[in-house]
Design an enzyme around this catalytic site. Sequence first.
Site, PDB file in Angstrom:
ATOM      1  N   ASP A   7       0.715  -1.172  -0.043  1.00  0.00           N
ATOM      2  CA  ASP A   7       0.143   0.044  -0.085  1.00  0.00           C
ATOM      3  C   ASP A   7       0.771   1.272  -0.298  1.00  0.00           C
ATOM      4  O   ASP A   7       1.602   1.452   1.086  1.00  0.00           O
ATOM      5  CB  ASP A   7      -0.922  -0.056   1.278  1.00  0.00           C
ATOM      6  CG  ASP A   7      -1.781   1.257   1.457  1.00  0.00           C
ATOM      7  OD1 ASP A   7      -2.269   1.789   0.178  1.00  0.00           O
ATOM      8  OD2 ASP A   7      -2.017   1.744   2.265  1.00  0.00           O
ATOM      9  N   GLU A  67      -0.730  -1.310  -4.930  1.00  0.00           N
ATOM     10  CA  GLU A  67      -1.975  -0.567  -5.319  1.00  0.00           C
ATOM     11  C   GLU A  67      -1.606   0.868  -6.367  1.00  0.00           C
ATOM     12  O   GLU A  67      -0.897   1.355  -5.975  1.00  0.00           O
ATOM     13  CB  GLU A  67      -2.680   0.052  -3.891  1.00  0.00           C
ATOM     14  CG  GLU A  67      -4.199   0.632  -4.232  1.00  0.00           C
ATOM     15  CD  GLU A  67      -4.866   0.832  -2.897  1.00  0.00           C
ATOM     16  OE1 GLU A  67      -6.019   0.337  -2.756  1.00  0.00           O
ATOM     17  OE2 GLU A  67      -4.379   1.776  -2.081  1.00  0.00           O
ATOM     18  N   ASP A 140      -2.670   0.607   7.143  1.00  0.00           N
ATOM     19  CA  ASP A 140      -2.004   0.551   6.033  1.00  0.00           C
ATOM     20  C   ASP A 140      -1.711  -0.935   5.780  1.00  0.00           C
ATOM     21  O   ASP A 140      -1.459  -1.449   4.460  1.00  0.00           O
ATOM     22  CB  ASP A 140      -0.862   1.646   5.921  1.00  0.00           C
ATOM     23  CG  ASP A 140      -1.018   3.074   6.111  1.00  0.00           C
ATOM     24  OD1 ASP A 140      -1.704   3.901   5.231  1.00  0.00           O
ATOM     25  OD2 ASP A 140      -1.237   3.346   7.468  1.00  0.00           O
TER      26      ASP A 140
END
Length: 192
Positions: A7, A67, A140
């Site tokens: 992330d 991501e 996260d």
Amino acid sequence: MRVLGIDPGTAIVGFSILDFENSKFKVIDYGCVYTDKDLPMEERLCKIYSELTEIIKRYQPTDMAIEELFYFKNNKTVISVAQARGVIILCGNQNNLKISHYTPLQVKTGITGYGKAEKKQVQLMVQKILSLGEIPKPDDAADALAIAITHINSINSGFFSRGLNDKLSTKNLPKTKISAKEYRELILNGGN
């Protein structure tokens, strides 16, 4: 298969290491790389690169799932996160990882089956899929786990969603948005 889920961020980079063998997930590690907001950007990016390189060397993943950026209202934020994401991709490439990219919509759909799921719903499903005693923290790191699960699911043609869908009934699903609490009850009770 061993996957490094990422992330991306500048202040916080969530990471996860997941194994998938014999149709089972195994959590190896998860956490965050933190950088100090008072450091110059080039030093923050170097720290992200070096810490991720250490994680890759320690765990030897074969794949990296990261991501994609989503729309930010703040242009300064999107630029700094894009810089961090570029460094992370470079790190993965230089360590010979197969790199895959997933949008937030793909991750939400891959984890919950619903592209507009709320963060809490995604976290509850990550907990359920990985058979964890609690929701992984910080957020996260939980997101990095969701990204890794999405990658494994996409590689394995939807394995976990098929298995979970067999346990869930849609007859009791409301036609409108449900709360995280209702979603948790639905998942934990198998839709009954």
